[in-house]
Design an enzyme around this catalytic site. Structure first.
Site, PDB file in Angstrom:
ATOM      1  N   GLU A 144       7.204 -13.095  -9.743  1.00  0.00           N
ATOM      2  CA  GLU A 144       6.216 -13.396  -8.700  1.00  0.00           C
ATOM      3  C   GLU A 144       4.954 -13.948  -9.350  1.00  0.00           C
ATOM      4  OE1 GLU A 144       5.341 -10.068  -6.100  1.00  0.00           O
ATOM      5  OE2 GLU A 144       3.909 -11.249  -4.920  1.00  0.00           O
ATOM      6  N   ASN A 171       4.594 -10.505  -2.051  1.00  0.00           N
ATOM      7  CA  ASN A 171       3.435 -10.664  -1.181  1.00  0.00           C
ATOM      8  C   ASN A 171       2.799 -12.034  -1.360  1.00  0.00           C
ATOM      9  OD1 ASN A 171       3.894  -8.007  -0.449  1.00  0.00           O
ATOM     10  ND2 ASN A 171       2.303  -7.175  -1.785  1.00  0.00           N
ATOM     11  N   ASN A 189       8.788 -12.488   3.186  1.00  0.00           N
ATOM     12  CA  ASN A 189       8.771 -11.267   2.376  1.00  0.00           C
ATOM     13  C   ASN A 189       8.108 -10.135   3.146  1.00  0.00           C
ATOM     14  OD1 ASN A 189       8.825  -9.769  -0.316  1.00  0.00           O
ATOM     15  ND2 ASN A 189       6.633  -9.693   0.195  1.00  0.00           N
ATOM     16  N   GLU A 190       8.789  -8.999   3.203  1.00  0.00           N
ATOM     17  CA  GLU A 190       8.217  -7.759   3.763  1.00  0.00           C
ATOM     18  C   GLU A 190       7.363  -8.030   5.001  1.00  0.00           C
ATOM     19  OE1 GLU A 190       6.295  -5.434   0.656  1.00  0.00           O
ATOM     20  OE2 GLU A 190       8.239  -4.981  -0.263  1.00  0.00           O
ATOM     21  N   TYR A 226      11.129   1.392  -4.130  1.00  0.00           N
ATOM     22  CA  TYR A 226      10.508   1.774  -5.409  1.00  0.00           C
ATOM     23  C   TYR A 226      10.443   3.297  -5.449  1.00  0.00           C
ATOM     24  CZ  TYR A 226       8.900  -3.111  -5.704  1.00  0.00           C
ATOM     25  OH  TYR A 226       8.849  -4.477  -5.779  1.00  0.00           O
ATOM     26  N   GLU A 232      14.192  -6.136  -4.060  1.00  0.00           N
ATOM     27  CA  GLU A 232      13.142  -5.500  -4.874  1.00  0.00           C
ATOM     28  C   GLU A 232      13.565  -4.053  -5.077  1.00  0.00           C
ATOM     29  OE1 GLU A 232       8.980  -5.982  -3.848  1.00  0.00           O
ATOM     30  OE2 GLU A 232       9.354  -7.987  -3.060  1.00  0.00           O
ATOM     31  N   GLN A 278      10.034  -6.083 -11.459  1.00  0.00           N
ATOM     32  CA  GLN A 278      10.186  -7.512 -11.616  1.00  0.00           C
ATOM     33  C   GLN A 278      10.780  -7.791 -12.994  1.00  0.00           C
ATOM     34  OE1 GLN A 278       6.853  -9.819 -10.200  1.00  0.00           O
ATOM     35  NE2 GLN A 278       6.570  -8.536  -8.400  1.00  0.00           N
TER      36      GLN A 278
HETATM   37  O1  AHR Z   1       6.785  -6.195  -6.567  1.00  0.00           O
HETATM   38  C1  AHR Z   1       5.467  -5.969  -6.191  1.00  0.00           C
HETATM   39  C2  AHR Z   1       5.258  -6.098  -4.693  1.00  0.00           C
HETATM   40  O2  AHR Z   1       5.920  -5.057  -4.039  1.00  0.00           O
HETATM   41  C3  AHR Z   1       5.801  -7.334  -4.035  1.00  0.00           C
HETATM   42  O3  AHR Z   1       4.941  -8.413  -4.094  1.00  0.00           O
HETATM   43  C4  AHR Z   1       5.956  -6.897  -2.613  1.00  0.00           C
HETATM   44  O4  AHR Z   1       6.975  -7.605  -1.937  1.00  0.00           O
HETATM   45  C5  AHR Z   1       6.225  -5.418  -2.704  1.00  0.00           C
HETATM   46  O5  AHR Z   1       5.445  -4.690  -1.834  1.00  0.00           O
END
Ligand code: AHR
Length: 530
Positions: free
Chosen positions: A41, A86, A186-187, A258, A306, A365
């Site tokens: 990113e 993001n 994205n999201e 995450y 992700e 990432q």
């Molecule tokens: O990977 C970091 C961020 O986590 C990304 O930009 C976003 O999509 C997620 O919230």
């Protein structure tokens, strides 16, 4: 299968014992090469100072760091998502193409940075080709829409003779990029997203963008945004409404996850890998219920685009944002410990065990930002602890995942998942101390094992049925008495796999002693019969 425990003659504590049955006929599904993806990113030092650093002593004439590329090749990602995250929700792709000197410098409102745009779509595609990686591009559905998305597909994939394809050719890329995998934003459910939407708003927009993109190039594969987390209040409803709109237009639904150890509860942290199994299974249930309402046999594939461990650089805003609109600030530079690698390994096992429906996944990432690879600008590059379970997955995880029956004692844990500043408790009443995946290929079978017992080893007896004669070719383990141990610039190999001793082959299969709090991989290769 009965549970057995080893009791020492003097009555000392019993050793935990596990019985595992792996039968060649019990297939879950073949792993798709796209399961082994990662993510780059425009965020912090992921691009600038990460994969791209003109002037670095290892950089090629285009500015790509060769030391980083060498580590990436060793890590083995197959597909890389770009440019966000993001970031993409405020991105004008046109800013990142054409003569570099004429590209605008913009405020990036996702990460409160300045974006020089000296690296853009074409540089990314070239880098992917160099690395032997498939590109996965995301379009901006935050501040933009179907028209900009369609034009980006035209710029990338149309051969020639139209405004956008000729623009690409005038920029020096004569041949189309032939990008197949596209993320529709994205999201888009996340309040922090630029241009966040309701499920109906996003579902409509995704449908229209998908139509246009596929009209431009009928060969593209499209992924709708699922929930940015299982703990989102709208999780489930979001997928349902979005897919109700775009079920016929997309092949994929994304999910992001995450794991964290904010609570400092290692047992619960390692248990939390099971929430990845639950999340995947819940998204499958919702996607299939949308199919059922339509009496459709179409099965939406899951793109876990992700996934990682992320907490130290997540909550304090100062770890995510620096004042003064810097270029490539040192944000989200999570330093991973031994215990993080274990939780991460648990996620690897969860992914493998759902290989039939999770057909793509991106470790978030790749370099510097929540990354298996760290660099110093102007300096060296090194592997973080999480590098190893991922490298093991890409190296040994290709084949057909088998449904292993694991009998092992369980423990209960309460994992805390953050929702903004609030901790959401997740009860996990029966967590197996042993988490395991088995992958079979023509050459043999590989076992991936996480021992979540922090105090003691597990004596594992694996019965292997239907494989013929096998020989142990590799037996590796990652463990350390200090679960907080890390790799860093001056001690880059503090945590690395070592040989797993004491692997015994017997009539049924294999007997192994898995060290406490460890990640292990055993590769067995087929011997000629006869
Ligand atoms: O990977 C970091 C961020 O986590 C990304 O930009 C976003 O999509 C997620 O919230």
């Amino acid at each position: 299968m009965p549970r057995r425990f080893i009791v020492w003659p003097d009555g000392r504590a019993a050793m935990r014992h596990s019985e595992v049955l792996i039968d060649r006929a019990f297939e879950i599904g073949a792993t798709d090469p796209r399961l082994f993806g990662a993510f780059v990113e425009h965020l912090g030092r992921s691009v600038y100072g990460g994969i791209y650093e003109p002037g670095h002593k290892t950089a090629d004439p285009a500015g790509y760091r060769q030391d980083v590329l060498a580590l990436i090749r060793e890590l083995g990602p197959t597909i890389v998502r770009y440019p966000g995250g993001n970031f993409v929700s405020g991105y004008n792709w046109e800013d990142g193409v054409g003569p570099v000197a004429q590209r605008p410098r913009r405020l990036d409102l996702a990460w409160m940075s300045a974006e020089p745009n000296s690296f853009g779509t074409n540089e990314f595609i070239d880098w992917c080709r160099l690395a032997g990686i498939e590109p996965m591009l995301a379009v901006n559905l935050g501040t933009r829409g179907a028209e900009a998305a369609g034009r980006l597909v035209e710029y990338c994939n149309h051969p020639a003779g139209t405004a956008m394809s000729d623009l690409r050719r005038s920029h020096g890329w004569e041949q189309p990029h032939a990008v197949k995998f596209w993320c529709l934003g994205n999201e888009m459910d996340a309040p922090w997203q630029i241009g966040a939407k309701t499920a109906d708003e996003y579902g409509r927009l995704a449908t229209e963008a998908a139509k246009v993109m596929r009209w431009v190039d009928p060969t593209v594969e499209l992924a709708a945004c699922g929930s940015c987390g299982r703990n989102m209040p709208n999780f489930g409803r979001w997928e349902d409404v979005v897919l109700e709109h775009c079920f016929d237009e997309v092949e994929w639904i994304s999910l992001h996850t995450y794991l964290n150890d904010y609570a400092g509860d290692t047992a619960a942290f390692l248990a939390s890998a099971d929430t990845v199994d639950h999340f995947i299974e819940e998204v499958i249930a919702v996607a299939d219920s949308v199919a059922a309402r339509r009496r459709s046999r179409k099965r939406i594939k899951l793109s876990l685009d992700e996934w990682n461990v992320w907490y130290r650089t997540r909550r304090p805003r100062a770890t995510r944002v620096k004042p003064g609109w810097p270029v490539a600030p040192d944000i989200l530079q999570e330093i991973y410990t031994m215990k993080d690698a274990l939780a991460f390994g648990g996620m690897v096992i969860a992914l493998l065990n759902h290989a039939d429906r999770v057909r793509a996944a991106c470790l978030a990432q790749l370099v510097n930002v929540l990354a298996p690879i760290m660099t110093e600008t102007g300096g060296p590059a090194w592997r973080q602890t999480i590098f190893w379970p991922f490298a093991h997955m890409t190296r040994f995880g290709r084949g057909t995942v088998l449904r292993a029956l694991v009998h092992c004692e369980t423990y209960s844990a309460v994992y805390h998942d953050p929702l903004g500043p609030v901790d959401v408790p997740v009860e996990l009443p029966a967590v197996s101390y042993l988490k395991l995946a088995a992958v079979h290929d023509d050459g043999g079978v590989t076992l991936f094992m996480l021992n979540r017992d922090l105090e003691g080893p597990i004596r594992m007896q694996a019965t292997l049925r239907g494989f013929g004669p096998l020989r142990v070719a590799d037996a590796l383990t990652l463990h350390d008495a200090d679960l907080e141990a890390i790799n860093h610039r001056d001690a880059p190999d503090r945590i690395r796999p070592v040989a797993l001793d004491g692997v015994e082959q017997n009539a049924d299969g294999l007997r192994v002693l898995l060290p406490p709090a460890s990640w292990s991989v055993i590769r067995l290769v087929a011997l000629p019969r006869g």
